[in-house]
Design a protein around this motif. Structure first.
Motif, short mmCIF file in Angstrom:
data_model
loop_
_atom_site.label_atom_id
_atom_site.label_comp_id
_atom_site.label_asym_id
_atom_site.label_seq_id
_atom_site.Cartn_x
_atom_site.Cartn_y
_atom_site.Cartn_z
N THR A 112 0.84 -1.19 0.00
CA THR A 112 0.00 0.00 0.00
C THR A 112 0.88 1.24 0.00
O THR A 112 1.77 1.37 0.85
N VAL A 113 0.66 2.15 -0.95
CA VAL A 113 1.42 3.40 -1.02
C VAL A 113 0.48 4.56 -1.33
O VAL A 113 -0.66 4.35 -1.78
N ASP A 114 0.95 5.77 -1.11
CA ASP A 114 0.19 6.94 -1.55
C ASP A 114 0.11 6.95 -3.07
O ASP A 114 1.01 6.44 -3.77
N ILE A 115 -0.95 7.51 -3.62
CA ILE A 115 -1.13 7.53 -5.07
C ILE A 115 0.08 8.16 -5.75
O ILE A 115 0.55 7.70 -6.80
N GLU A 116 0.61 9.21 -5.13
CA GLU A 116 1.74 9.93 -5.74
C GLU A 116 3.00 9.07 -5.81
O GLU A 116 3.92 9.37 -6.58
N GLU A 117 3.06 7.99 -5.03
CA GLU A 117 4.29 7.18 -4.96
C GLU A 117 4.38 6.13 -6.07
O GLU A 117 5.42 5.48 -6.21
N ILE A 118 3.34 5.94 -6.86
CA ILE A 118 3.40 4.89 -7.88
C ILE A 118 4.48 5.18 -8.93
O ILE A 118 4.95 4.26 -9.60
#
Length: 535
Positions: A445-451
């Motif tokens: 699970t990551v922040d959307i910005e981290e993809i």
């Protein structure tokens, strides 16, 4: 709004205030000292029998009674008990007192005894001193009693779970209540009360139930000789076992083995496995996607089970199941055991193929299972041939589900199409994902910005945000310089599929459809990321 909320918060609290504190020995001599108020009785010395809620208990030093009505405390004049009786009032919202216990608390800590004695001394002290000292002492006693109740509940929950696990392992051996109570390190009487409260059965009745359910599980696979089956589940000979089996199940072991089973599947994946085998379960859980694939009468649909079993219990009972299929480790196992044997499948330890095969064994559709897998594997071989021609060496791939608050990367054990890419089509995991220990956890699970920090040769996005703020966050990422610099973006190997319901499934039907969808985007459709997102 803040003012109303404050009033609401105050309404749900309770305040306890001592009204009268009396020596226990004085109460024994003069029962008129007691009112109809709730009370706390703390025994500091002596031994005596005392009736509580129509049962008789042996009270001694460290015994505590928490009574809703002090007048219900009855004890003979001959008693030599010593201690403190605290009658109190509650103020605030009308709800059951948190200081309530149906039977005496035995062997309480010395701290509770000392606090009660000190409180009794303080109540006789007429000197002014600190006006809050007495109230603070009472609150300390209440807190100690609350912690005592909480710890005992946790202890009961802990040992009862260990006991159930122990019985599940050694049900085939000679087990007695006293033997298991000793293992739990509780008295046989306390064991019986707690066990019945937790399971709804006496120890003997539960052991019989478990043995018969285990024998039913054996009979889902094969039909051994009755004497052998009896010994496998804890009985010395087949005749007695057969009689017990028929009393509980309604038919003989042989008849149960031969009959066509009424099956209840308690999740969408196992429902889909049955449908792939040509069987409509008596009750099954259907996702919206599965319903679109297989129309079935509402009488066979079990809605909402994965969130709440209690509201569906009567429906499951009415289905008269011969076997219930569910994932292992579910909280409902003991709850469902009274209805039918629960055939449990480990959720993360078994692949969809293995779960499919085990279910095929249960319903005697092994040949159908083999034929289905053969056709699937032939399709995989064809897909790999096509990919070899069009893409050559596969490279790395990553699968994302993007919600409104976070992005989720899934590994093979969670399905979501990743099991097809990694296990069937020859793609590999990016190093950035491997270093995140995803093999063990199954997802990331990551922040959307981290993809943007997880590059891969191929990027598959199987779900998109449904909320506007999530969409805005993703659009910002897709227009960012970092995203545009990714090799998959530059080669137009980013695929926005956005079919969450389809890719949520981890079963033969979903897998076959996911394969078709993945091959469709890999072999013909090259999506422009932002344009497709808008559609």
């Amino acid at each position: 709004m803040k003012k109303n909320k404050c009033k609401q918060d105050m309404a749900i609290s309770q305040v306890y205030y001592p009204v009268q504190i009396t020596r226990l020995e004085d109460i024994i001599c003069d029962h008129e000292e007691l009112s109809s108020l709730p009370c706390i009785v703390v025994v500091s010395e002596g031994v005596a029998l005392c009736p509580v809620n129509d049962k008789e208990f042996k009270l001694s030093r460290g015994s505590v009674l928490l009574l809703d009505n002090a007048k219900s405390f009855l004890i003979t004049v001959e008693s030599k008990l010593r201690g403190i009786v605290i009658q109190y009032r509650t103020y605030g919202h009308e709800k059951p007192s948190i200081l309530h216990h149906a039977k005496p608390l035995l062997n309480c800590s010395y701290r509770i005894i000392n606090l009660a004695l000190e409180l009794q001394k303080a109540s006789r002290n007429t000197s002014i001193g600190n006006p809050f000292h007495f109230q603070r002492m009472f609150v300390e006693l209440l807190e100690a009693l609350y912690n005592e109740l909480d710890n005992r509940k946790k202890h009961d929950d802990l040992w009862i779970e260990k006991v159930l696990d122990y019985i599940d392992l050694y049900f085939h051996e000679e087990l007695t209540r006293d033997q298991v109570a000793e293992i739990a390190q509780v008295s046989p009487e306390h064991f019986s009360r707690t066990f019945h409260k937790h399971t709804g059965y006496t120890f003997s009745a539960y052991l019989t139930l478990l043995r018969i359910r285990k024998s039913q599980q054996r009979l889902l696979q094969h039909m051994p000789k009755l004497d052998l089956l009896a010994q496998e589940v804890g009985y010395s000979e087949g005749t007695y076992f057969s009689r017990k089996f028929k009393q509980l199940v309604g038919v003989s072991p042989t008849a149960y083995y031969k009959k066509e089973k009424r099956i209840v599947a308690l999740n969408t994946n196992h429902t889909a496995c049955l449908i792939a085998l040509g069987i409509t379960p008596e009750l099954g859980v259907y996702s919206p996607w599965l319903e679109s694939v297989r129309q079935v009468s509402p009488v066979h649909k079990l809605k909402g089970y994965e969130h709440d079993i209690a509201s569906n219990y009567q429906e499951i009972t009415a289905a008269c199941p011969d076997v219930i299929i569910n994932y292992s480790g579910s909280m409902e196992k003991q709850f469902l055991l009274s209805l039918a044997p629960v055939f449990e499948l480990p959720c993360r330890q078994l692949s969809w193929r293995e779960q499919f095969g085990l279910i095929a064994n249960i319903v005697d559709r092994r040949e159908v299972y083999k034929s289905w897998l053969q056709q699937y594997d032939e399709q995989i071989a064809l897909c790999n041939h096509i990919l070899d021609q069009q893409h050559g060496t596969r490279g790395t791939a990553i699968v994302w589900e993007i919600g409104s608050h976070a992005a989720y990367c899934l590994n093979s054990s969670h399905g979501r199409g990743s099991h097809i890419l990694y296990e069937d089509l020859g793609f590999s995991r990016p190093d950035a994902i491997i270093t995140q220990n995803i093999e063990q956890t199954g997802y990331l699970t990551v922040d959307i910005e981290e993809i943007v920090h997880f590059p891969a040769d191929y990027i598959f996005i199987t779900a998109l945000p449904t909320k506007d703020f999530g969409k805005e966050r993703l659009l910002t990422v897709l227009h960012s310089e970092k995203w545009q610099s990714l090799m998959a973006v530059q080669k137009k190997q980013v695929y926005f599929i956005n079919q969450y319901e389809l890719f949520y499934g981890y079963d033969p039907l979903s897998t076959a459809s996911q394969l078709h969808k993945l091959m469709g985007v890999l072999t013909s459709q090259k999506y422009r990321a932002t344009n497709h997102f808008h559609t």
